[in-house]
Scaffold this motif. Structure first.
Motif, PDB file in Angstrom:
ATOM      1  N   TYR A 168       0.830  -1.204   0.000  1.00 15.50           N
ATOM      2  CA  TYR A 168       0.000   0.000   0.000  1.00 15.50           C
ATOM      3  C   TYR A 168       0.867   1.257   0.000  1.00 15.50           C
ATOM      4  O   TYR A 168       1.927   1.307   0.639  1.00 15.50           O
ATOM      5  N   GLU A 218      -9.323   8.651  -8.468  1.00 12.64           N
ATOM      6  CA  GLU A 218     -10.679   8.178  -8.689  1.00 12.64           C
ATOM      7  C   GLU A 218     -10.781   7.363  -9.974  1.00 12.64           C
ATOM      8  O   GLU A 218     -11.488   6.359 -10.044  1.00 12.64           O
ATOM      9  N   LEU A 239      -9.312   3.944  -9.313  1.00 15.47           N
ATOM     10  CA  LEU A 239     -10.220   3.141  -8.492  1.00 15.47           C
ATOM     11  C   LEU A 239     -11.428   2.687  -9.300  1.00 15.47           C
ATOM     12  O   LEU A 239     -11.907   1.562  -9.149  1.00 15.47           O
ATOM     13  N   ARG A 297      -8.464   0.371  -2.475  1.00 13.00           N
ATOM     14  CA  ARG A 297      -8.224   1.054  -1.210  1.00 13.00           C
ATOM     15  C   ARG A 297      -7.970   0.040  -0.103  1.00 13.00           C
ATOM     16  O   ARG A 297      -8.384  -1.112  -0.178  1.00 13.00           O
ATOM     17  N   HIS A 298      -7.310   0.504   0.934  1.00 17.98           N
ATOM     18  CA  HIS A 298      -7.114  -0.311   2.120  1.00 17.98           C
ATOM     19  C   HIS A 298      -8.455  -0.466   2.821  1.00 17.98           C
ATOM     20  O   HIS A 298      -9.224   0.501   2.938  1.00 17.98           O
ATOM     21  N   ASP A 347      -8.041   1.847   6.000  1.00 18.06           N
ATOM     22  CA  ASP A 347      -7.561   3.206   5.810  1.00 18.06           C
ATOM     23  C   ASP A 347      -7.844   3.623   4.376  1.00 18.06           C
ATOM     24  O   ASP A 347      -7.185   3.156   3.446  1.00 18.06           O
ATOM     25  N   PRO A 348      -8.810   4.499   4.106  1.00 16.14           N
ATOM     26  CA  PRO A 348      -9.134   4.882   2.720  1.00 16.14           C
ATOM     27  C   PRO A 348      -8.072   5.746   2.062  1.00 16.14           C
ATOM     28  O   PRO A 348      -8.128   5.932   0.850  1.00 16.14           O
ATOM     29  N   ASN A 349      -7.074   6.237   2.824  1.00 15.49           N
ATOM     30  CA  ASN A 349      -6.016   7.059   2.250  1.00 15.49           C
ATOM     31  C   ASN A 349      -4.833   6.218   1.750  1.00 15.49           C
ATOM     32  O   ASN A 349      -3.800   6.782   1.367  1.00 15.49           O
ATOM     33  N   ILE A 373      -3.699   3.050  -0.927  1.00 17.52           N
ATOM     34  CA  ILE A 373      -4.113   2.270  -2.111  1.00 17.52           C
ATOM     35  C   ILE A 373      -2.984   1.335  -2.526  1.00 17.52           C
ATOM     36  O   ILE A 373      -1.823   1.553  -2.153  1.00 17.52           O
TER      37      ILE A 373
END
Length: 288
Positions: free
Chosen positions: A250, A263, A266, A273-274, A277-279, A281
């Motif tokens: 990540y 985006e 994704l 995403r994790h 943790d969405p911050n 990838i």
């Protein structure tokens, strides 16, 4: 046996007899003198035997005449009876000497011994000739066997040598082919990266450059932006992460990541995403 073949064997035996003559026993010679009375007695016995032979010949002729006149079955039965009676007579008959005279018996015995001695000499010479021929055949076969063994050894050594050469050649050739393929893959990889960079640079330019161009057209005052990284740099960062630290692939999203690029990646399933943790990838295609 064929007369010509018998004549050839006799000539061969005579030829070999001259070779082995020194090793043979001396001939038996008869020095005894036969008296006239013994000769007359022997002649009279010969005449009696000759008369007996004539009587037997007459009986045989009569039997053949009877067989010709009768049927096949009667002829067969007559012949069986005649043979049976003759067999009985020979079984009952005791062997008789040719003569009771001592001188005649000695002379006949010496002649018989000489005849037997000559036959044995011929047999001996024939056996010796066969042994000599067998010895010659044995020597030739042994020589041929030695030649075949030498030839087999030479062929085996040559085959082993060729096998070693083939193995060495195949290993070296495989290494060379592998190196060539690796170089081809590296060249193809570099070309793909170059093409990808050109494609990204053309269709996905830096957001700062794209924003400046649009704002200059609209005469809108320019706002200060952070040092954003290009889409190619984002992809290289994620690929290096998954290759260098596969246990932690990540990457953290910071201000240098342009949100529309994130985006887009994704949405098309290139990155994930994790879950906590969405911050953070990571690459989807290279994750194991």
């Amino acid at each position: 046996m064929d007369p010509d073949e018998l004549l050839q064997q006799t000539k061969a035996l005579a030829k070999h007899m001259s070779v082995y003559q020194p090793s043979l026993a001396p001939d038996i010679t008869s020095n005894a003198v036969v008296s006239e009375s013994a000769i007359e007695e022997l002649l009279s016995e010969c005449e009696e035997k000759w008369k007996e032979l004539e009587e037997l010949q007459n009986k045989l002729t009569l039997t053949e005449t009877l067989e010709d006149t009768g049927s096949e079955f009667s002829q067969l039965m007559t012949r069986v009876k005649a043979l049976t009676s003759e067999l009985n007579q020979w079984q009952k008959r005791e062997p008789e000497l040719l003569s009771k005279n001592h001188d005649v018996l000695v002379a006949v015995g010496k002649e018989e011994l000489q005849r037997v001695n000559k036959e044995l000499e011929m047999v001996l010479s024939c056996c010796q000739a066969k042994n000599e021929k067998l010895n010659q055949d044995l020597k030739s076969e042994q020589k041929w066997l030695e030649e075949q063994e030498e030839l087999l050894k030479a062929v085996t050594d040559k085959a082993a040598e060729l096998q070693n050469e083939v193995m060495e050649f195949s290993e070296s050739r495989a290494m060379r082919e592998l190196k060539v393929k690796i170089n081809q893959v590296k060249t193809y990889q570099e070309k793909l990266l170059e093409d990808l960079g050109e494609f990204i640079e053309e269709h996905f330019p830096l957001p700062q450059q794209q924003g400046n161009a649009s704002k200059k057209k609209k005469n809108v005052p320019q706002e200060p932006t952070a040092d954003l990284i290009s889409l190619q740099e984002i992809l290289e960062l994620l690929m290096n992460k998954i290759l260098q630290t596969p246990h932690e692939p990540y990457a953290t999203i910071d201000n240098t990541f342009w949100p529309p690029y994130v985006e887009m990646l994704l949405r098309y399933g290139v990155v994930l995403r994790h879950p906590e943790d969405p911050n953070r990838i990571r690459m989807e295609a290279f994750h194991q």
